[in-house]
Design an enzyme around this catalytic site. Structure first.
Site, mmCIF file in Angstrom:
data_model
loop_
_atom_site.group_PDB
_atom_site.id
_atom_site.type_symbol
_atom_site.label_atom_id
_atom_site.label_comp_id
_atom_site.label_asym_id
_atom_site.label_seq_id
_atom_site.Cartn_x
_atom_site.Cartn_y
_atom_site.Cartn_z
ATOM 1 C CG HIS A 167 27.907 54.148 68.461
ATOM 2 N ND1 HIS A 167 28.687 53.170 69.419
ATOM 3 C CD2 HIS A 167 26.731 54.160 69.143
ATOM 4 C CE1 HIS A 167 27.841 53.122 70.373
ATOM 5 N NE2 HIS A 167 26.817 53.747 70.364
ATOM 6 C CG HIS A 222 24.207 57.887 71.371
ATOM 7 N ND1 HIS A 222 24.579 58.146 72.735
ATOM 8 C CD2 HIS A 222 24.845 56.930 70.776
ATOM 9 C CE1 HIS A 222 25.177 57.128 73.041
ATOM 10 N NE2 HIS A 222 25.294 56.296 71.915
ATOM 11 C CG HIS A 270 56.413 71.438 62.095
ATOM 12 N ND1 HIS A 270 55.294 71.119 62.106
ATOM 13 C CD2 HIS A 270 56.782 71.227 60.928
ATOM 14 C CE1 HIS A 270 54.472 70.714 60.919
ATOM 15 N NE2 HIS A 270 55.602 70.771 60.104
ATOM 16 C CB THR A 326 22.469 52.265 67.041
ATOM 17 O OG1 THR A 326 21.560 53.425 67.482
ATOM 18 C CG2 THR A 326 22.878 51.419 67.956
ATOM 19 N NE ARG A 373 23.277 55.045 77.803
ATOM 20 C CZ ARG A 373 23.353 54.846 76.392
ATOM 21 N NH1 ARG A 373 23.406 53.429 76.114
ATOM 22 N NH2 ARG A 373 23.402 55.760 75.442
ATOM 23 C CD GLU A 374 27.702 53.580 74.204
ATOM 24 O OE1 GLU A 374 28.156 52.825 73.760
ATOM 25 O OE2 GLU A 374 26.506 54.064 74.023
#
Length: 487
Positions: free
Chosen positions: A249, A247, A344, A220, A66-67
């Site tokens: 963004h 939801h 590391h 949104t 959908r999105e």
């Protein structure tokens, strides 16, 4: 040796089709060689458990279909949509959200086709808060309908032109209709974080009263911060008894952090998409959310989702929208579990938890060490020597490391160059006449290489002399001082 591709498939951003890294070597730590698991100590800053928090009890509404269709490059035909839906279902997402069947005739047909697959995940579709759209949606065979309408002054003025009274009445009408059909219903405001708080809470309270299954908060435009999210969700949790979906963004880079804070504040569902694709910069990425949540509750995440399928899903979607997986993508990116700096690599070789908060094995991934560079340390070279089934003392490995670092100061070197130096160096240990470490070097490179070796040797000798001087130095005794009473 670094694994190669069996099927001859091309590499994408340095990651081969079988997940291997060109130019890097994967390795096991001492812990793993002894059969011990990758252990991550509890985060000392982990918040105290909150009765509202759903960090250990959340659900995913996967919105790639959908999105994700709103992503600039996206075009999913029916076959691709079905592949993605099945892959997400196998991964274990709770719900799959589909484009509105009102968007086009093909969208309606695709929605119906996915509903007929018999997937474990609930199938939802996302439509406007309008009876015309809802009537079409309920006829497709979906398990639930997600309705949305803009509530900010921007959207009320420039999008649909309706006031809050109209919005409330329309919401109640569609909720009651969908419930009468025996389907699940979610009501969401759009542009929630730019909406008036009193308007929002009043609207949510009204829809909760008529029995909505979930209310939704939508950032949104991606403007919200984690603190804003926490405050709004926690406030809303005190107003409604239904589930809360969020939801987010990612326009300002806060989507994952916002999702986590929402769960801490009492949200129950998070919307995601694969690789985060969606409108503009997209939404909370599925893999990124998994990375965040596995650190919070590893047992819950591993017990619920088939994490080993994440890379295959991301590859499927990336191919479908013709993009590469970003090098720094959560979990599956080329650099996600790749270590380069000597300090590391040394610690990782002993215990991966020193520099890894996530165990790559949980996702079916491998860790890699890049030892063909000027940053490499002798512990990484020692590990490579063992992988090549060669035998060297620590002193010999350190000398070999110095030669690799010297060459890396002259030119970029590949894994084959480093392996050639290691093998030739090892062979020269037993020869009177030494072979050149790299026979394909130009005269200019040979001169620079010799110069770098002299410089490194000089630094080593200087350090040894300084260490020796420190050891031999007399430490003066502390002078006794008189203590004055009352001072």
């Amino acid at each position: 040796m670094c694994p190669t591709v069996d099927d001859g498939a091309p590499a994408t951003n340095g990651v081969q089709a079988n997940g291997s890294h060109e130019g890097f070597t994967k390795f096991e730590s001492d812990f793993e060689k002894k059969g011990k698991a990758h252990t991550v100590n509890k985060n000392p800053y982990q918040p105290v458990g909150d009765f509202l928090s759903n960090v250990s009890n959340f659900k995913i509404i996967e919105s790639t279909l959908r999105e994700g269709e709103q992503f600039a490059n996206a075009y999913f035909d029916t076959e691709t949509k079905i592949k993605i839906a099945k892959a997400l279902d196998e991964f274990g997402v709770d719900c799959i959200e589909l484009t509105s069947p009102c968007a086009s005739e093909q969208s309606r047909l695709d929605c119906e086709a996915i509903c007929k697959l018999g997937l474990k995940a609930k199938i939802l579709t996302h439509v406007r808060c309008h009876m015309d759209d809802v009537k079409v949606a309920v006829e497709t065979g979906v398990d639930g309908v997600d309705v949305v309408i803009g509530t900010s002054s921007f959207l009320r003025e420039h999008s649909h032109g309706k006031d809050m009274t109209y919005i409330k009445n329309a919401a109640i009408e569609v909720i009651e209709f969908v419930k009468s059909k025996g389907l699940e219903i979610r009501f969401s405001s759009e542009d929630s974080f730019r909406s008036d708080l009193v308007d929002l809470l009043s609207l949510y309270a009204a829809v909760d009263k008529v029995g909505v299954n979930r209310v939704g908060i939508a950032d949104t435009v991606g403007c919200a911060s984690p603190r804003q999210v926490y405050d709004l969700v926690r406030t809303l949790r005190g107003v409604v008894s239904c589930d809360i979906e969020c939801h987010f963004h990612n326009d300002s880079g806060c989507a994952i952090a916002n999702a986590y804070c929402a769960l801490e504040a009492g949200a129950t569902h998070i919307d995601t998409s694969v690789i985060g694709i969606g409108e503009r910069n997209g939404i909370t990425p599925l893999g990124g959310l998994m990375a965040r949540m596995i650190v919070a509750d590893r047992d819950y995440v591993k017990g619920k989702y088939d994490l080993h399928k994440l890379k295959a899903i991301e590859d499927l979607v990336a191919d479908s929208v013709e993009i590469n997986i970003p090098f720094n993508n959560y979990i599956t990116g080329f650099s996600a579990f790749t270590h380069k700096a000597g300090i590391h690599a040394k610690a990782i070789l002993a215990n991966p938890s020193t520099y890894e908060i996530i165990d790559p094995a949980d996702f079916g991934m491998k860790r890699y060490v890049h030892f063909a560079s000027r940053l490499t340390g002798w512990n990484a070279i020692k590990s490579r020597v063992e992988q090549l089934s060669l035998t060297m003392t620590d002193a010999q490995v350190k000398l070999c490391t110095a030669k690799i670092k010297a060459l890396a100061d002259v030119r970029p070197i590949a894994i084959d160059d480093a392996d050639s130096i290691i093998r030739t160096f090892h062979g020269n240990l037993h020869k009177e006449n030494e072979d050149p470490l790299l026979p394909n070097m130009t005269e200019e490179e040979k001169k620079k290489f010799e110069q770098k070796q002299r410089e490194l040797n000089g630094v080593t000798e200087k350090r040894e002399l300084e260490d020796q001087a420190d050891k031999e130095a007399e430490v003066p005794q502390a002078k006794k001082t008189k203590t004055v009473a009352g001072a």
